[in-house]
Design a protein around this motif. Structure first.
Motif, PDB file in Angstrom:
ATOM      1  N   GLU A  47       0.868  -1.185   0.000  1.00 38.56           N
ATOM      2  CA  GLU A  47       0.000   0.000   0.000  1.00 38.56           C
ATOM      3  C   GLU A  47       0.896   1.223   0.000  1.00 38.56           C
ATOM      4  N   THR A  48       0.785   2.047  -1.025  1.00 40.28           N
ATOM      5  CA  THR A  48       1.580   3.269  -1.098  1.00 40.28           C
ATOM      6  C   THR A  48       0.813   4.440  -0.501  1.00 40.28           C
ATOM      7  N   LEU A  49       1.554   5.477  -0.134  1.00 33.88           N
ATOM      8  CA  LEU A  49       0.952   6.739   0.291  1.00 33.88           C
ATOM      9  C   LEU A  49       1.639   7.845  -0.497  1.00 33.88           C
ATOM     10  N   GLY A  50       0.861   8.624  -1.242  1.00 32.74           N
ATOM     11  CA  GLY A  50       1.418   9.602  -2.153  1.00 32.74           C
ATOM     12  C   GLY A  50       1.715  10.942  -1.514  1.00 32.74           C
ATOM     13  N   CYS A  51       2.504  11.740  -2.234  1.00 34.75           N
ATOM     14  CA  CYS A  51       2.886  13.066  -1.751  1.00 34.75           C
ATOM     15  C   CYS A  51       1.715  14.056  -1.827  1.00 34.75           C
ATOM     16  N   GLY A  52       0.644  13.658  -2.449  1.00 32.93           N
ATOM     17  CA  GLY A  52      -0.544  14.494  -2.557  1.00 32.93           C
ATOM     18  C   GLY A  52      -1.543  13.769  -3.428  1.00 32.93           C
ATOM     19  N   ARG A  53      -2.542  14.503  -3.893  1.00 31.64           N
ATOM     20  CA  ARG A  53      -3.505  13.880  -4.788  1.00 31.64           C
ATOM     21  C   ARG A  53      -3.661  14.755  -6.024  1.00 31.64           C
ATOM     22  N   THR A  54      -3.659  14.136  -7.180  1.00 29.46           N
ATOM     23  CA  THR A  54      -3.931  14.864  -8.407  1.00 29.46           C
ATOM     24  C   THR A  54      -5.313  14.453  -8.894  1.00 29.46           C
ATOM     25  N   ASP A  55      -6.045  15.403  -9.493  1.00 27.21           N
ATOM     26  CA  ASP A  55      -7.400  15.146  -9.940  1.00 27.21           C
ATOM     27  C   ASP A  55      -7.421  14.430 -11.283  1.00 27.21           C
ATOM     28  N   THR A  56      -8.591  14.035 -11.690  1.00 25.29           N
ATOM     29  CA  THR A  56      -8.787  13.365 -12.973  1.00 25.29           C
ATOM     30  C   THR A  56      -8.166  14.176 -14.110  1.00 25.29           C
ATOM     31  N   GLY A  57      -7.322  13.523 -14.908  1.00 29.33           N
ATOM     32  CA  GLY A  57      -6.740  14.166 -16.079  1.00 29.33           C
ATOM     33  C   GLY A  57      -5.509  14.999 -15.828  1.00 29.33           C
ATOM     34  N   ALA A 109       6.005  10.767   2.615  1.00 28.51           N
ATOM     35  CA  ALA A 109       5.961  11.387   1.290  1.00 28.51           C
ATOM     36  C   ALA A 109       5.064  12.616   1.255  1.00 28.51           C
ATOM     37  N   ARG A 110       4.013  12.615   2.036  1.00 27.29           N
ATOM     38  CA  ARG A 110       3.091  13.762   2.024  1.00 27.29           C
ATOM     39  C   ARG A 110       3.491  14.837   3.019  1.00 27.29           C
TER      40      ARG A 110
END
Length: 258
Positions: A47-57, A109-110
């Motif tokens: 399970e990864t945890l990202g530095c943030g979230r990017t929206d669709t597209g 990361a976040r």
């Protein structure tokens, strides 16, 4: 079972085909495919945890996530090319792994990211090679006016007016360190860097600056919008296709073991 080690994984992706980074039900996301590929290659649940979230597209030319797995033999360069090649072989062609780095087990990361940078790309002539990667406009806005307003933004910290409503954040304060438009190969690019960003913030800022660039509002109008703290007073969010997460900085050097 061996003790788990935390790693940072650096990746890049074209977000056109995805409903953003973060796993969500009934939609294909970058995180979902990354976690599945990691589990396949490493032969253990991941399970990864990202530095943030990017929206669709939305795209990312640099994105970091962390994961805890049984220790991998990365060799003296801390770059396990065999594992990277294996991951890239099973991932779609629009997602690529760049590096895998061991970090201390509290590295995040976040939350440890000290600066994030985005670009928003606009072009003015039909170009099939920019489809889904840049926003096509017919008329060029006044860059000088937009840059005047962008400079004023940097004197503020509360950007509630550029945030989606009902987000689970404790504060809408951000410290912007760069905000400027530059001309670039038949188009223009907006560069913005800050310690953090709110949901939809960059696209809302670009939409507002475009109103100024079209001379629908004076540059000083940006002050009234920011001070109102009301999303309804800001401009419309621009399309996701032109937005890129381009850099994420950390207080430590991501080269080898931290």
């Amino acid at each position: 079972m061996s003790e788990k080690q935390r790693y940072f994984i650096e990746l890049t992706y074209d977000g056109t085909a995805y409903h953003g980074w973060q796993v969500q039900p009934n939609a294909v996301t970058v995180q979902e495919l990354l976690d599945r590929s990691l589990a396949t290659v490493l032969r253990q649940p991941v399970e990864t945890l990202g530095c943030g979230r990017t929206d669709t597209g939305v795209h990312a030319t640099q994105f970091f996530a962390h994961l805890d797995v049984e220790a991998m033999d990365l060799g003296p360069s801390a770059v396990d090319q065999k594992t990277i090649h294996s991951l890239n072989a099973v991932l779609p062609k629009d997602i690529a792994i760049k590096r895998i780095l061991p970090v201390h087990n509290e590295a995040h990361a976040r939350f440890d990211a000290t600066q994030r940078s985005y670009e928003y790309h606009i072009h003015f002539e039909k170009d099939p090679f920019r489809l889904n990667r840049s926003w096509e406009l017919r008329d060029k806005p006044d860059i000088a006016l937009m840059n005047a307003a962008a400079k004023m933004m940097m004197g503020y910290t509360d950007f509630s007016c550029f945030s989606k409503s009902n987000t689970q954040t404790f504060t809408n304060n951000c410290k912007i360190s760069r905000a400027e438009w530059v001309e670039h190969e038949g188009g223009i690019v907006f560069h913005i860097s800050a310690d953090r960003f709110l949901r939809n913030m960059v696209r809302a800022i670009v939409g507002t600056l475009m109103e100024i660039g079209r001379k629908e509002m004076e540059p000083e109008g940006i002050r009234r919008i920011i001070e109102s703290k009301n999303r309804g007073n800001a401009g419309t969010s621009v399309p996701a296709c032109g937005l890129y997460l381009t850099e994420v900085k950390y207080p430590y050097l991501l080269e080898s073991t931290i």
